[in-house]
Structure formats: structure tokens, C-alpha cells
Design an enzyme around this catalytic site. Structure first.
Site, PDB file in Angstrom:
ATOM      1  N   THR A  70       0.820  -1.219   0.000  1.00 18.97           N
ATOM      2  CA  THR A  70       0.000   0.000   0.000  1.00 18.97           C
ATOM      3  C   THR A  70       0.850   1.264   0.000  1.00 18.97           C
ATOM      4  OG1 THR A  70      -0.258   0.088   2.416  1.00 18.97           O
ATOM      5  CG2 THR A  70      -1.867  -1.203   1.188  1.00 18.97           C
ATOM      6  N   ASP A  78      -1.567  11.260   4.888  1.00 15.22           N
ATOM      7  CA  ASP A  78      -1.118   9.901   4.559  1.00 15.22           C
ATOM      8  C   ASP A  78      -1.420   9.679   3.079  1.00 15.22           C
ATOM      9  OD1 ASP A  78      -0.544   7.258   4.238  1.00 15.22           O
ATOM     10  OD2 ASP A  78      -1.771   6.544   5.906  1.00 15.22           O
ATOM     11  N   LEU A 103      -2.858   4.843  -0.555  1.00 10.80           N
ATOM     12  CA  LEU A 103      -4.217   4.348  -0.762  1.00 10.80           C
ATOM     13  C   LEU A 103      -4.321   2.940  -0.178  1.00 10.80           C
ATOM     14  CD1 LEU A 103      -4.597   5.768  -4.349  1.00 10.80           C
ATOM     15  CD2 LEU A 103      -5.905   6.499  -2.346  1.00 10.80           C
ATOM     16  N   HIS A 104      -4.334   2.877   1.147  1.00  9.68           N
ATOM     17  CA  HIS A 104      -4.277   1.581   1.819  1.00  9.68           C
ATOM     18  C   HIS A 104      -5.492   0.712   1.473  1.00  9.68           C
ATOM     19  CE1 HIS A 104      -0.890   2.971   4.188  1.00  9.68           C
ATOM     20  NE2 HIS A 104      -1.582   4.037   4.573  1.00  9.68           N
ATOM     21  N   ASP A 105      -6.675   1.149   1.863  1.00 11.26           N
ATOM     22  CA  ASP A 105      -7.860   0.309   1.707  1.00 11.26           C
ATOM     23  C   ASP A 105      -8.301   0.135   0.251  1.00 11.26           C
ATOM     24  OD1 ASP A 105      -7.719   0.070   4.422  1.00 11.26           O
ATOM     25  OD2 ASP A 105      -9.341   1.477   4.846  1.00 11.26           O
TER      26      ASP A 105
END
Length: 305
Positions: free
Chosen positions: A194, A229, A232-234
Site C-alpha cells: 500500500t 497519509d 491508498l491503503h484500503d
């Protein structure tokens, strides 16, 4: 092509909201049949509000939203993230939701839906408390869950909450341990991948050019959350379900540290024959992504509304 039916277990959170819009824009490929909410990025009440705010923005009030765990297993309250603002959506101007919550606790609803579906796919982008609780309440649940795609962990890189642990696993390490011990096939998109899926000026400008209410809200979140942050983690978990070929992976055996202290929630990933020591892999660990392809996949989903 038959759309993949899945339940989304989440803690919105700006990047969960972006992931929801990503998935909802691709009704040809993904069929979100329910949302189970867990406290994480913010407390349970704003999480529940945010899930419904995003559904109403996308005109998808047909998707039921279930309230789940308000705290982790072994702590009176969980960590929260400062990255998402006090409301969880970086101060978004979206109105308060009008749609009602659906009856039933997230954990029991996961079990019910899985049994009704026969083979359910779960996408999880928050602490894993709801899924772990469902597994404890229904020991036969793994028979009815085909796969879990989750955002969490840091297999081969530092954490973002402690030097060793990523946020979702650090919030509830015991829940993560239960899920990884369940025998359900898991794909883990952790910080290893991510951190390669980053917000760019081009992504923001293109979303603004699309100009729909959904795209403009996405642009707002990309700007205001991405300033703190930029990863784009999710949405990475949604991208995996749509186009796994743009990612690189390694099979491994993952266990989760549940000790107190900085190691709580640490991923211990064994991938070599020596480190596996005869154990079968229990996880597909995602390690890389084609960031250009990811950007186009995300923007095309916004264009599809």
C-alpha cells in the site's frame, strides 16, 4: 462476467470511504451485499455514520449496514487514527445519514450471510474484531467463507503505528491472530504494497475533471486525507479483487504477535522453505503493484457512476 458478491468489513475512515466508492463504481465486477462496521480509524458511531453517508452519496441505500465491535478483544478501547480527522472523513461536508442501520450484530450477520451464500468472500479493511468474533461464535464458519481479502499488516517493512505493527493489526492483534489461524484462504495487502499505491496530483486533477458528486468527494478525500497519509491503503484491497494481475505476490505462513508492547500486531511472515519448516502457507502476501494501472483502475471506477 458474474460480479463477485462480498461483504465489506470496515472502519470508515477516509481510505475506507475511497475503497467503498471504488467498489460501488464497478457494479459490473463487484456486488457489495452488506457492510459490517468495526471501531477503528474512529469510534463505532462515526464509523456507522460514515458508511451510510458514503452509501447515500452513491445512491446505494439498498446495501445493509450492521453495527459491530466497539472495542478490541483485550483492551477497554482501541487506538484511533489522527489521519482521518475527528469525523473520520477529514471534515467532509457530506450530510448526516438518513438511512437506518440494519438489525443484527455484524458478527452474527457475517455468519448468517456466509451460510446463506454458501461460499462468501469477505473484504476487510479495518481491525479484524468482527470476523474473529464471528469465528468464535460459529466454529464452522470457515466452511462457508471462500476467501478473505484484507488490508493490514507489514510483512517485510516497518509498521506505521509501532516500528513493528500496522494500525489495523495493532488495534486488535488477538483478532488478527484468530483470523489467520482460521484456515480460511487469505490475501493480505499490507504496508509492503500500500505504500506503493500513492495519491498523485494527476489522480486528484482527473477526479476533479470528472466532476460528479461522487468524484468530487473522492477528490476532496484524496486532497485532505492524502496530505497526511498519501497511501491508498484500503482501495488496494478493492483493486486486488478487480485486477489481481497488476500485483505481485508471495505465498507465506503468517502469524501475528499478541505480546504486549511494541510488537503487538507484528506480522511474522515465513516464505522460505527453511522458515516454513514444513508448514503450509496460509496467506497470499501482496508485495508490489503497478501504480499506473492502479490509478487508471480507480479513475475508471469513478467515471462509471
Amino acid at each position: 462476467m458474474t460480479a463477485l458478491r462480498f461483504v465489506y468489513d470496515c472502519d470508515p475512515g477516509a481510505d475506507d470511504a475511497l475503497a467503498m466508492l471504488f467498489a460501488l463504481g464497478r457494479r459490473d465486477a463487484l456486488d457489495m451485499i452488506g457492510i459490517t462496521c468495526v471501531a477503528g480509524n474512529v469510534g463505532l458511531e462515526p464509523v456507522l455514520n460514515n458508511a451510510r453517508r458514503i452509501l447515500e452519496l452513491a445512491s446505494r441505500q439498498d446495501i445493509p449496514v450492521y453495527a459491530g465491535a466497539a472495542r478490541p478483544f483485550m483492551a477497554p478501547s482501541g487506538k484511533v487514527s489522527i489521519m482521518h480527522g475527528s469525523d473520520g472523513l477529514a471534515g467532509s461536508a457530506l450530510p448526516a445519514p438518513t438511512m437506518a442501520l440494519s438489525d443484527g450484530h455484524a458478527a452474527t450477520e457475517l455468519s448468517r450471510i456466509a451460510r446463506a451464500e454458501g461460499q462468501l468472500h469477505i473484504c476487510a479493511t479495518g481491525p479484524l474484531t468482527n470476523i474473529a468474533l464471528a469465528l468464535l461464535l460459529d466454529p464452522e464458519l470457515p466452511k462457508f467463507v471462500s476467501t478473505i481479502t484484507l488490508m493490514g499488516g507489514a510483512a517485510f517493512c516497518p509498521g506505521n503505528t509501532t516500528p513493528l505493527a500496522e494500525f489495523n493489526f495493532a488495534v486488535d492483534p488477538h483478532a488478527a491472530a484468530i483470523v489467520f489461524d482460521s484456515g480460511i484462504p487469505i490475501t493480505m495487502l499490507g504496508l509492503d504494497v500500500t505504500r506503493q499505491a500513492v495519491v498523485t496530483d494527476e489522480m486528484i486533477h482527473e477526479a476533479q475533471k470528472i466532476g460528479t458528486p461522487v468524484a468530487l468527494e473522492a477528490a476532496y478525500l484524496l486532497i485532505n486525507y492524502g496530505a497526511k497519509d498519501p497511501c491508498l491503503h484500503d482501495p488496494s484491497a478493492i483493486a486486488w479483487m478487480l485486477e489481481p494481475k497488476i500485483f505481485t505476490t508471495v505465498a507465506g505462513h503468517v502469524s501475528i504477535c499478541t505480546d504486549n508492547g511494541a510488537a503487538a500486531g507484528q506480522v511474522v511472515a515465513a516464505v522460505s522453505e527453511r522458515h516454513l519448516a514444513g508448514r503450509a502457507p496460509n496467506c497470499t502476501i501482496v508485495t508490489g503493484v503497478d501504480s499506473t494501472a492502479f490509478l487508471e483502475l480507480f479513475l475508471n471506477a469513478l467515471r462509471d457512476f
